[in-house]
Design a protein around this motif. Structure first.
Motif, short mmCIF file in Angstrom:
data_model
loop_
_atom_site.label_atom_id
_atom_site.label_comp_id
_atom_site.label_asym_id
_atom_site.label_seq_id
_atom_site.Cartn_x
_atom_site.Cartn_y
_atom_site.Cartn_z
N LEU A 1 15.16 0.08 20.76
CA LEU A 1 16.10 -0.46 19.44
C LEU A 1 17.51 -0.09 20.10
O LEU A 1 18.27 0.07 19.45
CB LEU A 1 15.70 0.85 18.18
N ARG A 2 17.71 0.11 21.72
CA ARG A 2 19.07 0.22 22.33
C ARG A 2 19.91 -0.81 21.19
O ARG A 2 20.82 0.12 20.88
CB ARG A 2 18.49 -0.27 23.81
N ASP A 3 19.67 -1.72 21.33
CA ASP A 3 21.14 -3.00 21.04
C ASP A 3 21.51 -1.70 19.42
O ASP A 3 22.42 -2.64 19.16
CB ASP A 3 20.62 -3.60 21.24
N HIS A 4 20.68 -1.63 18.32
CA HIS A 4 20.42 -1.91 17.23
C HIS A 4 21.53 -0.26 17.18
O HIS A 4 22.19 -0.35 16.29
CB HIS A 4 19.43 -1.61 16.35
N ILE A 5 20.92 0.36 18.16
CA ILE A 5 21.85 2.08 17.79
C ILE A 5 23.16 2.10 18.45
O ILE A 5 23.54 2.67 17.45
CB ILE A 5 20.49 3.33 18.48
N LEU A 6 23.52 1.15 19.12
CA LEU A 6 24.37 1.03 20.30
C LEU A 6 25.72 0.83 19.13
O LEU A 6 26.11 0.79 18.34
CB LEU A 6 24.68 0.21 20.92
N GLN A 7 24.49 -0.66 17.98
CA GLN A 7 25.58 -1.65 17.32
C GLN A 7 25.89 -0.65 15.91
O GLN A 7 26.80 -0.08 15.37
CB GLN A 7 25.32 -2.36 16.93
N ARG A 8 24.47 0.68 16.13
CA ARG A 8 24.86 1.70 14.14
C ARG A 8 26.12 2.12 14.57
O ARG A 8 26.79 2.54 13.94
CB ARG A 8 23.85 1.54 13.32
N MET A 9 26.33 2.97 15.83
CA MET A 9 27.20 3.31 16.68
C MET A 9 28.58 3.42 16.20
O MET A 9 29.27 4.02 16.11
CB MET A 9 26.97 4.20 17.89
#
Length: 342
Positions: free
Chosen positions: A102-110
């Motif tokens: 979920l790396r890209d989703h986590i960074l986007q949410r950050m």
């Protein structure tokens, strides 16, 4: 009369005491005592009131030194140790995010939370480590920036979170690591820019070669190949010319060189002839290519403005060279023939 009195005041011949000899005020020992404030009866262990005061002042400095040692041990040494441990924990957290599906989703949410909660704008191409540190430390941009550099170095070095504290200590601390990284990035940036200038020079030379009016026919025996076995030949050949005066140039020899030597020569030429604004130079090159009708070859590659695969008709085939070389009179020198254009 006791013995001490007899010694101090010896009897004369008539039994009377002999007076003590007068004190010589200029005697060397007494003179030095007066000068240095000493006394001939002073013992090495004796101290004056001034000496005692000086010792008290120096003793206060010793006490302050002890207090400083206690402070360093309590707050600096232990604090630094705790800081390195904290960075290890942050690094472990960052690694978990980077390895997550979920790396890209986590960074986007950050990035979204940074924008909505702190009005901090970050781009999708912002280094992932920087995004993580900004999210953890949104109110301290400089600290987040420094920490992200250290953790990026750790990631590049393939360190574990457990190894990080010891690594930081061995490298001389956070400041040393960030300074070294900044220096390395500056050196890399300068080298990349110089390389880009050389590539731009190559494109300009190839574009001008398409319309060059000076044609030189050279016997192979006058072309010296300096490329050693196993080395790759460069793209360009170089001529050695003599200028006997005026605008005349007499070509003596041509040389083939390897890629490494070619790069050195072109780097020197690019440094003095290609401006640093490569974006503006690219715009001028695009115009030149269009005027020369270059749609492929001559240094043009897929993705360049106006590129068309070979075999397709050019959109604008008009040849209007922007840069021309003034051709000299036809002559033959040492087997080299230079033709004047028709």
């Amino acid at each position: 009369m006791n013995l001490e009195t007899a010694v101090l005041n010896p009897l004369g011949l008539n039994g009377n005491s002999v007076p003590a000899p007068p004190v010589d005020e200029l005697a060397f020992g007494l003179l030095m005592n007066r000068t240095l404030g000493g006394s001939d009866s002073r013992r090495p262990s004796d101290k004056s009131a001034n000496d005692i005061q000086v010792d008290m002042v120096l003793g206060q400095a010793s006490n302050l030194a002890k207090m400083n040692d206690q402070y360093v041990e309590t707050y600096v040494v232990r604090g630094t140790k705790e800081l390195y441990a904290l960075l290890g924990a942050i690094y472990s957290y960052a690694l978990q995010i980077n390895e997550s599906p979920l790396r890209d989703h986590i960074l986007q949410r950050m990035r979204e939370r940074l924008d909505s909660d702190h009005e901090i704008k970050t781009q999708a191409n912002t280094p992932w480590m920087t995004t993580v540190l900004r999210f953890i430390l949104p109110t301290d941009r400089q600290t987040a920036y420094s920490y992200s550099k250290v953790l990026q170095v750790a990631h590049d070095e393939n360190l574990t979170a457990q190894e990080l504290p010891g690594y930081i200590k061995e490298r001389g601390g956070i400041g040393k690591i960030t300074a070294t990284k900044d220096e390395a990035e500056n050196v890399k940036s300068i080298k990349e820019h110089k390389d880009a200038k050389v590539q731009m020079l190559k494109k300009i030379l190839l574009a001008n070669a398409k319309s060059a009016q000076t044609v030189v026919e050279v016997d192979n025996k006058f072309v010296l190949n300096t490329v050693a076995e196993g080395k790759k030949e460069g793209l360009f050949e170089f001529a050695v010319c003599v200028n006997p005066g005026g605008q005349e140039r007499r070509v003596v020899r041509f040389f083939k060189v390897n890629e490494s030597m070619e790069a050195q020569i072109l780097a020197m030429v690019a440094e003095v002839s290609v401006p640093d604004d490569l974006e503006a130079m690219q715009g001028k090159l695009d115009v030149l290519r269009e005027k020369l009708g270059i749609t492929s070859g001559w240094g043009m590659k897929p993705g360049d403005k106006g590129y068309q695969p070979a075999g397709l008709p050019a959109i604008n085939a008009a040849v209007q060279p922007e840069v021309m070389l003034n051709a000299p009179q036809s002559t033959t020198v040492g087997g080299v023939t230079i033709h004047q254009p028709a």
